[in-house]
Motif scaffolding. Sequence first.
Motif, PDB file in Angstrom:
ATOM      1  N   ARG A  30       0.833  -0.962   0.328  1.00 54.86           N
ATOM      2  CA  ARG A  30      -0.318  -0.197  -0.485  1.00 54.86           C
ATOM      3  C   ARG A  30       0.851   1.255   0.026  1.00 54.86           C
ATOM      4  NH1 ARG A  30      -3.359  -3.406   3.419  1.00 54.86           N
ATOM      5  NH2 ARG A  30      -5.955  -3.486   2.467  1.00 54.86           N
ATOM      6  N   ALA A 144      -1.975 -13.324   3.253  1.00 56.86           N
ATOM      7  CA  ALA A 144      -2.121 -11.921   3.391  1.00 56.86           C
ATOM      8  C   ALA A 144      -3.385 -11.908   4.463  1.00 56.86           C
ATOM      9  CB  ALA A 144      -2.180 -11.331   1.275  1.00 56.86           C
ATOM     10  N   GLN A 147      -3.987  -8.813   5.916  1.00 58.05           N
ATOM     11  CA  GLN A 147      -4.039  -7.403   4.533  1.00 58.05           C
ATOM     12  C   GLN A 147      -5.767  -7.107   4.085  1.00 58.05           C
ATOM     13  OE1 GLN A 147      -0.179  -8.006   2.593  1.00 58.05           O
ATOM     14  NE2 GLN A 147      -0.447  -6.314   2.798  1.00 58.05           N
ATOM     15  N   TYR A 484      -8.554  -2.797   9.818  1.00 61.92           N
ATOM     16  CA  TYR A 484      -6.981  -2.636   9.856  1.00 61.92           C
ATOM     17  C   TYR A 484      -6.178  -1.921   9.694  1.00 61.92           C
ATOM     18  CZ  TYR A 484      -7.119  -0.937   4.840  1.00 61.92           C
ATOM     19  OH  TYR A 484      -6.709  -0.262   3.800  1.00 61.92           O
ATOM     20  N   ASP A 486      -2.298  -0.418   8.887  1.00 61.48           N
ATOM     21  CA  ASP A 486      -0.686  -1.632   8.249  1.00 61.48           C
ATOM     22  C   ASP A 486      -0.237  -0.327   7.971  1.00 61.48           C
ATOM     23  OD1 ASP A 486       0.815  -2.564   6.576  1.00 61.48           O
ATOM     24  OD2 ASP A 486      -0.739  -3.227   4.562  1.00 61.48           O
ATOM     25  N   ALA A 500       0.609  -5.876   9.739  1.00 63.21           N
ATOM     26  CA  ALA A 500      -0.499  -5.534   9.550  1.00 63.21           C
ATOM     27  C   ALA A 500      -1.131  -6.267  11.084  1.00 63.21           C
ATOM     28  CB  ALA A 500      -0.770  -6.004   8.251  1.00 63.21           C
ATOM     29  N   ARG A 502      -5.825  -7.392  11.323  1.00 63.59           N
ATOM     30  CA  ARG A 502      -6.736  -7.153  10.923  1.00 63.59           C
ATOM     31  C   ARG A 502      -7.934  -7.869  11.517  1.00 63.59           C
ATOM     32  NH1 ARG A 502      -8.551  -6.637   5.737  1.00 63.59           N
ATOM     33  NH2 ARG A 502     -10.923  -7.520   4.812  1.00 63.59           N
TER      34      ARG A 502
END
Length: 840
Positions: A30, A144, A147, A484, A486, A500, A502
């Motif tokens: 990101r 992931a 994420q 989340y 990050d 990260a 979440r």
Amino acid sequence: MPAAAQGDVSAQPDAATAADAGTIIVTGVRGAPRTVAESPAPIDVVSADKLQATGSAEFGEALSKLLPSLNFGATHAGVFSIGRPVTNRGLAPAYTLVLVNGKRRHNGAFLNNSTADTSGANPVDIDLIPTASIDRIEVLKDSAAAQYGTDAIAGVINIQLSEKEGLSSDFTYGTLYEANGEPDSWKGTIRYGTKIGDDGFLTLSGEIRKRGGAWWNLPATDTNLYGLPAGRTIDQVVATSGLTRDQVVANVAAANARNTQWDRDGAHNGDPQIKAFNLSYNAQLPVTDNVTLYSFGTYGERDAQVGNNFRRPNSTANFTAQFPDGYYPLNNIDENDVQIVAGLRGELVGWDYDLSSSFGRNYSHQFSKLSVRPSLGPTGPTEWPNLANFEFRQWTHNVDLTREFEIGLARPLQVSVGGEYRLDRFRTFAGDPLAYEPATYTFKPGDQQYDWNVGRIASPVVQGAIVLSPADEADISRKVYAGYVDLGIYPFDAWYIGAALRAEHYSDGSGSPVGLKLNSRYEFSPALAIRGTVGTGFRAPSLTQIGYAQTDGRTSSFFNSATGQTELRPTVAKLVTADSTVGQLLGAKPLKAEKTWNAGLGVVFTPLPSLSITLDGYYIRINDRIERTGRLFGTGISAILAANGLSDIEQAEYFINAADTTTKGFDFVADYSTGLGDLGKLGVTLAFNYSRTKVTDVVATPSQLFAANGSSLLGAGSVFFGGDKIGELEVLQPHTKLVSTLNWSKGIFGLSLTNTRYGKYTQRTAAGDDRYFGAKIITDATISAKVTAFATLSVGATNLFDVRPETNGPGNPQTGQGYYGPSPFNPAGGYYYGRIALNF
């Protein structure tokens, strides 16, 4: 099977720039853009040109030909053969998240039930996305979940749609080298792109294709088509038919003489006939200097006709008045699929924002243009307009914010936060009452030519079909809330650290998981870097695994004590839900969420601008993995089924948290490109994957499957979760896959050559007579010539040398089906095609 590629010389992978290390990616990161080589996690980029040059019309198969960590499930039996799962790192499709332009793609309505994956999850059907609309595909080979969401355990496939200007089109026609039925296929595509203002665009794409229904089973070895059925004696026929012994003996001789004339075509299982079209659009329009409106979507329709095992004229599934020489039941499926995404992105008070909403729906209607429900007698219908219907809907809303903060380090701190709200809904609808209402028929004299089965009960189900009754209907939904954070930080210019977190909440009680991911990349020099990651994940039970029930009149494995081998035979089975009365009586429990832990470590080596080498190892642990039980049958099981109004059912099964597994492996990718002077340009890629899954714990057989005296209610050959199910997780997929690709171009000519080596694999059986399949090499090739400024002609082949798997699988002597086993590549053999492509 496939209609061929759409690539051409103008679209051939440019050999001089074939290495993907410098490609800008958006998946797994990101904020500030990064290249493939700079990514802190392993990622592959597949351009549309490379995808099209494989020669495969089906998106999933084409992708698996290029990436060694992916395998294409070759499903060639019955109604489930239109859904062909793509496994990632040896894990089922449910563990890979699919995105389009970075947004979650909705799932299909139909669950997985192939030899390669019986888990019952309903994966995304990527074949409903037009290949002409694709610019590139980014495949993140790393968990992931923290994420993107808790189902991104094996990785992420992010399909980036094209924004190109201009008009392009192509048409491909090809045929299988050797097959029965309709070996020919064709496909046409078109794409048009135009600018809107300075920074806006609109791209429209479409494709239409037809694949012939073809099959390549072995000749049946049991040729008793018209004669006295197995299990029946002359005395039994005399006692029930009203015929004299001499008449029966004469009938036996006459029928046996007719048997010798049969061509032994015992099954039409293979590639189903497909007629499909897919459409898409991709658009962007700046509203102000800081606000951009975007939208994209797809729509597709697919009509399929699926062949089945032959129903013999001497069986309890046939009447002479309807089909004097037997018949092949048909499964017909009408499917439509739509997804629309709209959003705004821009900058506000220093934050880059992205607000979006996505709606997706997949609907499948199942019927049959030719089948029989024998329990309705010889005057019953032979067409069934409505047998079962499936629908999956998903509505997802996202807000994503990202910003850089200067904190005095080598680079700014990257902060990204966001939230998601998702509504999932899965529904099934019953078919016509005539297909499921109780019905019993006993064969009478004159029903069949030789009256072998007089006094026997006719088969109770619509042949070859899945039928849903009102008792099977499902309507379940849940809301998913997620948020989340990050972070990306550079303590030094050469060292990146990402973290990260979440949190999610499922409204149906599946849980409120919190996922964490830490990853890092350290660059020793521009030529050498290391990277690593650790993380946790969580996968809630799919709605199909929770709520799907069916009656299935197809085939299953059984151990034939006479031959000493596992074979296939027709059965009537019931898949029940965990919360049903029958399920609870058989020991089913509410499904729990799967929990995962993963780690990875890799090295990136770029000694030359034209050479990139990556090596990444991985470890994935999954606890409480959801799988399907074995087929449960026996006198004790039959008593439970009969007591609950299911006396026609022979076997039962359900989904359970069956096992804990660990998956270990590594990916190796080397990508090189060079100019050859007067000899043109050359690009070479060598990629290898090793992956091995180990079952570390297995659920115990529930106490409900034992009698009061401790004896098992399961009959001989029935195992609650046996070696065949463990083998499905451990050895059914090859542990190794090697892909070598060569792209060469000079002037108007181009050549693409791919060799894929699939390692050996094993099909375990419940009885222990395991089947072994050796390694195979599949060669694909395309030769192109750009004959004008806008036209390119190509010829090519997938599986150039017509390689097929060994015929070691547990097959059916009556049909010749099943002997190729669960091949990781299409056993259809060679496919050869020609193509014309136009670009303006």
